[in-house]
Design a protein around this motif. Structure first.
Motif, PDB file in Angstrom:
ATOM      1  N   ALA A  13      33.737  89.913  42.019  1.00 49.21           N
ATOM      2  CA  ALA A  13      33.495  90.855  40.926  1.00 49.21           C
ATOM      3  C   ALA A  13      32.713  92.064  41.420  1.00 49.21           C
ATOM      4  O   ALA A  13      32.967  93.193  41.004  1.00 49.21           O
ATOM      5  CB  ALA A  13      32.741  90.170  39.785  1.00 49.21           C
ATOM      6  N   PHE A  14      31.768  91.833  42.322  1.00 45.12           N
ATOM      7  CA  PHE A  14      30.990  92.939  42.894  1.00 45.12           C
ATOM      8  C   PHE A  14      31.904  93.939  43.598  1.00 45.12           C
ATOM      9  O   PHE A  14      31.768  95.151  43.412  1.00 45.12           O
ATOM     10  CB  PHE A  14      29.934  92.428  43.873  1.00 45.12           C
ATOM     11  CG  PHE A  14      29.356  93.507  44.732  1.00 45.12           C
ATOM     12  CD1 PHE A  14      28.438  94.409  44.203  1.00 45.12           C
ATOM     13  CD2 PHE A  14      29.740  93.647  46.062  1.00 45.12           C
ATOM     14  CE1 PHE A  14      27.911  95.431  44.986  1.00 45.12           C
ATOM     15  CE2 PHE A  14      29.224  94.651  46.844  1.00 45.12           C
ATOM     16  CZ  PHE A  14      28.306  95.554  46.319  1.00 45.12           C
ATOM     17  N   ALA A  59      27.728  91.873  38.484  1.00 43.95           N
ATOM     18  CA  ALA A  59      28.697  90.888  38.960  1.00 43.95           C
ATOM     19  C   ALA A  59      28.159  89.466  38.786  1.00 43.95           C
ATOM     20  O   ALA A  59      28.903  88.560  38.381  1.00 43.95           O
ATOM     21  CB  ALA A  59      29.044  91.147  40.423  1.00 43.95           C
ATOM     22  N   SER A  63      29.829  86.670  36.376  1.00 44.00           N
ATOM     23  CA  SER A  63      30.203  85.397  36.976  1.00 44.00           C
ATOM     24  C   SER A  63      29.527  84.225  36.263  1.00 44.00           C
ATOM     25  O   SER A  63      30.169  83.205  35.987  1.00 44.00           O
ATOM     26  CB  SER A  63      29.850  85.391  38.469  1.00 44.00           C
ATOM     27  OG  SER A  63      30.292  84.199  39.074  1.00 44.00           O
ATOM     28  N   ALA A 122      36.764  92.417  35.825  1.00 47.13           N
ATOM     29  CA  ALA A 122      35.778  91.685  36.633  1.00 47.13           C
ATOM     30  C   ALA A 122      35.726  90.227  36.180  1.00 47.13           C
ATOM     31  O   ALA A 122      35.713  89.311  37.018  1.00 47.13           O
ATOM     32  CB  ALA A 122      34.402  92.340  36.521  1.00 47.13           C
TER      33      ALA A 122
END
Length: 136
Positions: A13-14, A59, A63, A122
């Motif tokens: 996601a980052f 992120a 998550s 994301a």
């Protein structure tokens, strides 16, 4: 909660958040936001260290939220991420508009829509990565 899959999801996601944010705000939509700037102070510079840190924190939060849902289908992760995007884009955007008015309401609206898609992707990426970790 599996720490390995949470961290791998956060890392993936980052990468999305960092590079797509950079691509959107610095290339795709830069002219739009410049046209809709209202009270932007002069001489503002970007701090890449803080942008990196902020993207990483976002992120991790996405998550963690996707992992809490325990449903690792892409669209379910997308919905979780989209809620984060609604919070950031519409909620924080409205607060910033109400207090600083750096951009006009059109730019706030476009940013809110972008944020829903951006964070939604994301979340979907996190769900996909976690699902792949469970299979392996």
């Amino acid at each position: 909660m599996n720490t390995k899959s949470t961290l791998l999801g956060a890392l993936s996601a980052f990468v999305w958040l960092y590079f797509m944010g950079w691509g959107f705000y610095n290339f795709l939509a830069v002219d739009f936001f410049v046209e809709h700037t209202v009270n932007m102070p002069q001489g503002v510079t970007m701090d890449l260290g803080m942008i990196t840190l902020g993207s990483f924190i976002q992120a991790i939060v996405v998550s963690l939220l996707v992992n809490r849902s325990r449903d690792f289908k892409f669209f379910e992760g997308f919905k979780t991420g989209a809620l984060v995007g609604l919070f950031v884009g519409a909620g924080v955007g409205a607060l910033q508009y109400g207090s600083a008015q750096l951009v006009d309401l059109t730019a706030v609206s476009v940013d809110a829509l972008w944020s829903v898609m951006y964070y939604g992707m994301a979340g979907g990426i996190v769900a996909w990565v976690v699902a792949k970790q469970q299979v392996a």
